[in-house]
Design an enzyme around this catalytic site. Sequence first.
Site, short mmCIF file in Angstrom:
data_model
loop_
_atom_site.label_atom_id
_atom_site.label_comp_id
_atom_site.label_asym_id
_atom_site.label_seq_id
_atom_site.Cartn_x
_atom_site.Cartn_y
_atom_site.Cartn_z
N GLN A 1 3.86 -31.12 72.54
CA GLN A 1 3.40 -29.79 72.91
C GLN A 1 3.66 -29.69 74.42
O GLN A 1 3.32 -30.61 75.15
CB GLN A 1 1.90 -29.68 72.63
CG GLN A 1 1.35 -28.28 72.62
CD GLN A 1 1.42 -27.64 71.23
OE1 GLN A 1 0.67 -27.99 70.34
NE2 GLN A 1 2.36 -26.72 71.05
N THR B 1 -3.49 -33.35 71.50
CA THR B 1 -3.35 -34.30 70.39
C THR B 1 -2.57 -33.61 69.27
O THR B 1 -3.06 -33.45 68.15
CB THR B 1 -4.73 -34.82 69.96
OG1 THR B 1 -5.41 -35.30 71.12
CG2 THR B 1 -4.62 -35.98 68.96
N HIS B 2 -1.42 -33.10 69.64
CA HIS B 2 -0.51 -32.49 68.66
C HIS B 2 0.77 -33.30 68.68
O HIS B 2 1.81 -32.85 69.13
CB HIS B 2 -0.23 -31.03 69.02
CG HIS B 2 -1.46 -30.17 69.09
ND1 HIS B 2 -1.50 -28.96 69.72
CD2 HIS B 2 -2.71 -30.37 68.60
CE1 HIS B 2 -2.72 -28.43 69.62
NE2 HIS B 2 -3.48 -29.28 68.95
N ASN B 3 0.67 -34.53 68.20
CA ASN B 3 1.82 -35.41 68.09
C ASN B 3 2.40 -35.19 66.70
O ASN B 3 1.70 -35.38 65.70
CB ASN B 3 1.39 -36.87 68.23
CG ASN B 3 0.47 -37.07 69.43
OD1 ASN B 3 -0.73 -36.89 69.31
ND2 ASN B 3 1.03 -37.40 70.55
#
Lengths: 586, 210
Positions: free
Chosen positions: A347, A514-516
């Site tokens: 992101q 935490t957008h892996n």
Amino acid sequence: MTIRLKPVDAVIIGFGWSGALLAEALSAAGLSVLALERGKFHDTAENFPPSRAPDELRYAVRHDLVVKPAENTLTFRNRVDQTALPVRAWGSFLPASGAGGGGVHWNGQTWRFRPSDFVLKTTIIERYGKNFLAPDLTIEDWGVTYAELEPYYDRFEYLCGISGKAGNLGGKIQPGGNPFEGARSRDYPTPPLTMPYAPALFADAARECGYHPFPQPAANLSQAYTNPLGVTLGACSYCGFCERFGCGNYAKASPQTTVMPILRRRPNFSLRTECLVLAITHDGKGGKARGVTYTDESGQVFFQPAEIVLLCAYTFENIRLLLLSGIGTPYDPGSGRGVVGRNYSYQTTSSVQLGFADKRLNPFIGAGALGMVVDDWNGEHYDHGPLGFIGGAYLAALAINGRPILNHPVPPGTPRWGAGWKRAVAKSYLRTTRLLASGSSLSHRGAYCDLDPTYRDRFGRPLLRLTFDFHPNDLRMSDFVTARLAKIARMMRPDWLAVEKREAPYSIVPYQSTHNVGGAVIGGDPATSVVNPYLQSWDLDNLFIIGASAFPQNPSYNPTGTVAALALRAAEAIIHRYLRAPGPLA
Amino acid sequence: MRRRALLASAAAIALTGCATQTPESGLRFFTPEEAAIVAAIADRLIPADDLGPGGREAGCAVFIDRQLAGAYGGSRDLYMRPPFLPGLPSQGAQSPLTPAARYRGALAALDAHCRAAFAGSGFADLDALRQDRVLAALEAGRIALAGGGRAFFELVLRDTIDGFFADPSYGGNQGMAGWRLIGFPGARYDYRDVVARHGEPYLEPPVALA
């Protein structure tokens, strides 16, 4: 000695949103379902009562709901010619642990991706020609369309009671909603939250700029709501302890507040916490998964046979378990061949902080998805032809994270300590806010995951190695959208503002998102994807790999809505097609 | 007996001016001398003034003492397996030193530095102006300590501010001094009645966790 357990119909690895949704659907269909979760059991009354939940040090600073790096972490480098080193303390992102997974401590920002996101490669080539994309970008179409996912987005939104305002009902644009969104079959189940001061100022300024602000769709509910399973959620109290916290009001949709009360009454479902899956056992390509090996806290190792294996861990652990179990061909960035670990993306965030001398914004009033958003500079909502990049961002004023340990802003130029700092922080805390650009991230050849050659976990297994930097396309995009964000910020007429651009190299240290996503991506071609459009492994037809690991690249929006829609669609395909005729679904 | 007396005097040094402390605030990690230095540092990072208590009275040193005695101090939750190799800034800290070890080493070295530079006076004995100069030099990297002077400054600054704003049950933010300074209402947990009252002051006093 490994203890061999009684077989189950379906074993679920990881009990976050994906695992909970699959558990509900498959147990309702009569299957015996076992979920294995590495972390602890968590539930509202035991763990997050209002007298304990709002503890910033414990949850936001010391990361109590996040997996401990001592238990599992990864290694990181920006480029293949560097040596990856372990992420010893979490920074850029916070992978969850425990029942409910990230669904417990998420913000609740519940988006749908746009129709064009699912056919991104085709859309860009049709609109700008084959040579527009940099040659090292590896973006792909998903093999599933927005129209196919719409019923599942709808189902998830009604399961959670999402608060929002539709912008497009059946193709008809609705005033006050997002005019750029894909067509919805019906409006959100609950109305938008009440806006505090800063988002209201942002919305006024955005309108003055000619943009189209609308309320952020929220899993923090504006009113009490009973979902189709008969589970009732409470109303959000704007307490301000949302991201990184469990909710004491039953007001944030999570596995605990939407499906667990039902699952606990089903005799054909069981959840075993503090059970870490070590590997998936299988016959090899073209065969079946046979079950999973896991260990409990005592160190006892078990083999759990299952007819269907559902890999529902976080992105990183999904990829790692495939690699540790020898499933699929690992990606090789040199040749570009192989699929497991390919197309990792992230992101691209940036922000503007702004302060007022005379406006009390009261930032402690908040909720994880409380705010106003502008989508005018996102995706294909504007012409990229003259700009030389693709992608974009949603721009937002979110009343989140107003807690003082991690948020005590001061104007630029303020001393970092001493009497000057103290005076400034006393004056600024109530009168400062932050605007966010949540930008897209394109997959590219040098961004991937594999197993680290040096560092190991407490069981001697290699850590996952992440190699990632922002692609120049995304940095140009970020500069462009950040300038639009600053334009809105200036229109709010602050007394000071500070633009926080996103720059290379990507750093693992400051928190970003935490957008892996990616690494076990969805697609129509086994040469460039790990799972087919039903999230079924191309190699083992009774293995389904659920989660944001399936995203071939990351549009700007938060991932949970799409993770849930893909999970619910996979569940339906398993129940209505796979159980009748076990075999490849595509 | 001797140990108990020592602990009592340590608490007295660390907690000067703080009436709300109980006997259980006896030190768990620091020696009395270390506690005195940390309290003095905290009181310069956040000085007492007409706006309210400083870091000493707010209990920041007690907060840090308790944190260092627990999981944080020992890096118990972190990945601490070797090899520890020097990395790029983008890869994050790669030191085998725990916060507890950093404080232990750096406080002794800092005090030795002061005694050499200021005719035998330790940091805690210096006047405020001299203390500020020492801290500014630490921050700028002009004082070399084992484990890194600047790194220690960043650590103690972050820990002091954490303690100033964390719930009082952790030992700092006594009397909710940090929260009162900025206007944070703590664990009120319900703002439904005021969310739409844009720009109005919030008048309820802060509440701490039970």
